[in-house]
Scaffold this motif. Structure first.
Motif, mmCIF file in Angstrom:
data_model
loop_
_atom_site.group_PDB
_atom_site.id
_atom_site.type_symbol
_atom_site.label_atom_id
_atom_site.label_comp_id
_atom_site.label_asym_id
_atom_site.label_seq_id
_atom_site.Cartn_x
_atom_site.Cartn_y
_atom_site.Cartn_z
ATOM 1 N N GLU A 72 0.831 -1.202 0.000
ATOM 2 C CA GLU A 72 0.000 0.000 0.000
ATOM 3 C C GLU A 72 0.868 1.254 0.000
ATOM 4 O O GLU A 72 0.600 2.208 -0.743
ATOM 5 N N ALA A 76 0.860 3.927 -3.087
ATOM 6 C CA ALA A 76 0.447 5.302 -2.799
ATOM 7 C C ALA A 76 1.550 6.294 -3.134
ATOM 8 O O ALA A 76 1.284 7.361 -3.714
ATOM 9 N N THR A 82 -4.417 4.819 -4.476
ATOM 10 C CA THR A 82 -4.518 3.353 -4.351
ATOM 11 C C THR A 82 -5.820 2.878 -4.986
ATOM 12 O O THR A 82 -6.320 1.800 -4.653
#
Length: 359
Positions: A72, A76, A82
């Protein structure tokens, strides 16, 4: 990359060299993901072998370091979102392992794809040697992932003309199509390379002042973050001028009807990015089809109604339907390559007719 390099790349878009403290632009991390099983199998080993698809040994990773792959955070920081549907994320990051392994890389032999295109895969060292052989005093690079139409050629030929006017005697073009992962609706590499060869054969670009080579990076579609990587890699290959256009490495938002990135931010970022000071950025001049002259020309806002913008989507629609674009959009032999490709696709997609047996 080891973890400290990975974090610098992810958060600063640059690496600080330990030897002299200088900054090197590095906006995309180069990492190798492994799963829990591989991590367990490596155990306490300090060195691991890297093997190719056929099981042959390609390299040794020495004094290894294994660290957590926070997907993640990586997504990002690289894409600024995302949101579901990012092509490279779905292809390479989401299904990847939860660990990253880095170390000192010892390459045992050059990687071969054995796809008939290896002669185009020139290393940065080989490219610099070729520029020296041709006695280039300027090298300008053009990054693309689409077939070359006459608007692209106009831009590249005009750039060479501008460099000659600046006093350079022998500017050489590095036509450097991307050769790694691309979206499913992009034209495949082998078709693009065949089309590029026809552009040279037809004299749209001069073979004496053009080098065509494959840039083996995957396409991330990460906009201003990725365009820095595209530019930095061309510095390594010997380029000192880089052509950048509208929305470089951009794409439409995966879930909303808008561009994912501001179309102007790519060239603005390149002009400010740390570690890219050696590179002269050449902004795109917008080219479109001039209906009054029946050729690709630089857009003239004073007679905007005379110009037709043919997007990559529109170009593919022409080829899929078997319809020819306006005369002067692309060299005839290059267009034939695209028609042949889309005809083969339609043949594959056509339902097979059941055989009829007579009694």
């Amino acid at each position: 990359m080891r973890e400290d390099e990975y974090l610098q790349s992810l958060h600063f878009n640059a690496l600080r060299l330990k030897e002299n403290g200088s900054l090197v632009n590095m906006s995309l991390p180069i990492v190798l993901a492994i799963d829990d099983e591989s991590k367990e199998r490596i155990g306490n080993s300090s060195n691991v072998g890297l093997v190719g698809p056929n099981g042959d040994s390609i390299a040794i990773l020495r004094s290894i370091e294994i660290y957590k792959h926070n997907k993640e955070e990586r997504i990002a920081r690289t894409w600024g979102t995302t949101a579901a549907g990012l092509p490279y994320v779905e292809e390479a990051i989401t299904p990847a392992g939860n660990w990253l392994i880095g170390g000192d890389l010892e390459v045992l032999k050059p990687i071969k794809y054995n796809d008939g295109l290896d002669n185009y895969r020139l290393s940065p060292k080989q490219l610099r040697e070729e520029f020296d052989r041709r006695e280039a005093d300027a090298v300008f690079a053009f990054q693309l992932r689409n077939p070359v139409h006459n608007g692209h050629a106009l831009l590249m030929n005009d750039t060479r003309k501008r460099l000659l006017e600046m006093g350079y005697k022998n500017p050489i073009l590095l036509l450097h199509p991307l050769g790694g992962f691309t979206k499913a609706d992009d034209v495949p590499l082998n078709v693009r390379m065949e089309q590029h060869s026809k552009v040279l054969e037809d004299g749209v670009l001069d073979p004496e002042t053009t080098i065509v080579a494959i840039f083996p990076s995957p396409m991330h579609y990460a906009g201003p973050t990725e365009v820095q990587w595209h530019a930095k890699a061309r510095i390594n290959a010997g380029a000192n001028f880089y052509i950048v256009g509208r929305d470089p490495a951009g794409m439409g938002h995966p879930t909303e009807k808008r561009d994912l990135y501001d179309p102007d931010h790519g060239k603005k970022v390149l002009s400010m990015a740390p570690g890219l000071e050696k590179l002269n950025i050449l902004p795109f001049r917008v080219a479109a089809y001039d209906t009054s002259e029946n050729k690709m020309a630089f857009f003239d806002p004073s007679r905007a109604k005379d110009f037709l913008f043919i997007s990559g989507t529109k170009m593919r629609a022409y080829a899929k339907s078997g319809e020819n674009p306006p005369d002067g959009f692309m060299c005839p032999n290059g267009w034939k390559v695209l028609l042949k490709y889309y005809e083969s696709l339609q043949a594959e997609e056509s339902p097979q007719q059941p055989a009829v047996l007579s009694a």
